[in-house]
Scaffold this motif. Structure first.
Motif, PDB file in Angstrom:
ATOM      1  N   ASN A  15       0.841  -1.039  -0.132  1.00  0.00           N
ATOM      2  CA  ASN A  15       0.006   0.125  -0.115  1.00  0.00           C
ATOM      3  C   ASN A  15       0.721   1.284  -0.134  1.00  0.00           C
ATOM      4  O   ASN A  15       0.456   2.443  -0.489  1.00  0.00           O
ATOM      5  CB  ASN A  15      -0.830   0.095   1.205  1.00  0.00           C
ATOM      6  N   VAL A  16       2.069   1.414   0.844  1.00  0.00           N
ATOM      7  CA  VAL A  16       2.951   2.340   0.749  1.00  0.00           C
ATOM      8  C   VAL A  16       3.405   2.620  -0.826  1.00  0.00           C
ATOM      9  O   VAL A  16       3.313   3.878  -1.132  1.00  0.00           O
ATOM     10  CB  VAL A  16       3.908   2.234   1.580  1.00  0.00           C
ATOM     11  N   ILE A  73      -2.976   5.488   8.545  1.00  0.00           N
ATOM     12  CA  ILE A  73      -3.755   4.534   7.919  1.00  0.00           C
ATOM     13  C   ILE A  73      -3.420   2.961   8.381  1.00  0.00           C
ATOM     14  O   ILE A  73      -2.202   2.866   8.648  1.00  0.00           O
ATOM     15  CB  ILE A  73      -3.635   4.751   6.369  1.00  0.00           C
ATOM     16  N   SER A  74      -4.619   2.359   8.265  1.00  0.00           N
ATOM     17  CA  SER A  74      -4.071   0.665   8.760  1.00  0.00           C
ATOM     18  C   SER A  74      -5.281  -0.166   7.643  1.00  0.00           C
ATOM     19  O   SER A  74      -6.275   0.202   7.835  1.00  0.00           O
ATOM     20  CB  SER A  74      -4.249   0.477  10.136  1.00  0.00           C
ATOM     21  N   PHE A  75      -4.500  -1.036   6.993  1.00  0.00           N
ATOM     22  CA  PHE A  75      -5.674  -1.674   6.151  1.00  0.00           C
ATOM     23  C   PHE A  75      -5.605  -3.095   6.602  1.00  0.00           C
ATOM     24  O   PHE A  75      -4.413  -3.763   7.000  1.00  0.00           O
ATOM     25  CB  PHE A  75      -4.820  -1.807   4.738  1.00  0.00           C
ATOM     26  N   ALA A 100      -7.372   6.703   9.538  1.00  0.00           N
ATOM     27  CA  ALA A 100      -8.364   6.031   8.690  1.00  0.00           C
ATOM     28  C   ALA A 100      -7.971   4.288   8.625  1.00  0.00           C
ATOM     29  O   ALA A 100      -6.800   4.180   8.369  1.00  0.00           O
ATOM     30  CB  ALA A 100      -8.054   6.551   7.138  1.00  0.00           C
ATOM     31  N   ILE A 101      -9.066   3.496   8.538  1.00  0.00           N
ATOM     32  CA  ILE A 101      -8.691   2.221   8.620  1.00  0.00           C
ATOM     33  C   ILE A 101      -9.742   1.422   7.982  1.00  0.00           C
ATOM     34  O   ILE A 101     -10.911   1.789   7.781  1.00  0.00           O
ATOM     35  CB  ILE A 101      -9.131   2.015  10.231  1.00  0.00           C
ATOM     36  N   SER A 102      -9.392   0.133   7.285  1.00  0.00           N
ATOM     37  CA  SER A 102     -10.269  -0.587   6.614  1.00  0.00           C
ATOM     38  C   SER A 102     -10.174  -1.867   7.702  1.00  0.00           C
ATOM     39  O   SER A 102      -8.990  -2.368   7.950  1.00  0.00           O
ATOM     40  CB  SER A 102      -9.676  -1.052   5.165  1.00  0.00           C
ATOM     41  N   SER A 103     -11.481  -2.436   8.066  1.00  0.00           N
ATOM     42  CA  SER A 103     -11.619  -3.390   9.072  1.00  0.00           C
ATOM     43  C   SER A 103     -12.875  -4.035   8.672  1.00  0.00           C
ATOM     44  O   SER A 103     -13.786  -3.614   7.892  1.00  0.00           O
ATOM     45  CB  SER A 103     -10.966  -3.089  10.074  1.00  0.00           C
TER      46      SER A 103
END
Length: 202
Positions: A15-16, A73-75, A100-103
């Motif tokens: 992602n980076v 961010i964290s995915f 910001a997070i996806s989970s």
């Protein structure tokens, strides 16, 4: 707008790498517990000037990172931790303007603590591999982030737009089932995967 962004639990930095190509005027710092993944990622990213990966522990963040990031961010990681409060508090200690997070989340006031034993992934010293697949209440997460000083909160359901086939294996691995109205449900083994994106800001 130039921003300094951290990807917490970045893995090998996929992602980076993507974000650094898309937002060339911003700087991206990836942090991951695995030194092996960090070294692997940095070998790929070595020609890029606006991103770098570092070894670090989300649950024991280094004070040198405080005040360094505009956003974190964290995915695809929060639901695989035992719970969400300490991880979110640790992000807030670094004092970013936004998180910001996806989970995996649920819009109602119900939370699920799910711990699986995967016998398909047995190792030499263990009969099974353990992992969390927790589903957290968006209501509770929002209220907790408010306590941490993040009063603005937005969320969006992730609607996948491609079909993912089910493999012959009964092991974990996401596939989709199409509903009568055309939506796709994401399933992994016996678990439905309610993916959401959330953003909380000061």
């Amino acid at each position: 707008m130039t921003q300094n962004i951290c990807d917490m639990a970045c893995g090998g930095g996929a992602n980076v790498f993507y974000l650094s190509n898309r937002f060339k005027n911003s700087y991206f710092t990836g942090i991951d517990l695995s030194q092996e993944l960090v070294q692997y990622g940095n070998a790929i990213l070595k020609e890029k000037s606006n991103c770098r990966l570092y070894q670090g522990d989300w649950l024991q963040p280094k004070t040198k990172w405080r005040e360094k990031f505009d956003g974190i961010i964290s995915f695809q990681t929060l639901s695989w931790l035992p719970e969400y409060q300490e991880p979110l508090r640790n992000l807030s200690l670094l004092n970013p303007k936004w998180i910001a997070i996806s989970s995996l989340f649920y819009e109602g006031d119900i939370e699920y603590t799910i711990k699986l034993k995967d016998y398909y992934r047995a190792s030499n010293d263990k009969e099974y591999e353990e992992a969390y697949y927790n589903i957290y209440s968006l209501i509770r997460v929002r209220e907790y982030l408010k306590k941490l000083g993040y009063y603005k909160f937005e969320y969006m359901l992730f609607e996948i737009d491609i079909d993912l086939p089910k493999t012959e294996s009964m092991d974990i691995g996401t596939y989709t089932i199409k509903t009568e109205d055309g939506r796709r449900l994401q399933i992994s083994a016996a678990l439905m995967m309610p993916w959401y994106f959330i953003v909380a800001s000061k």
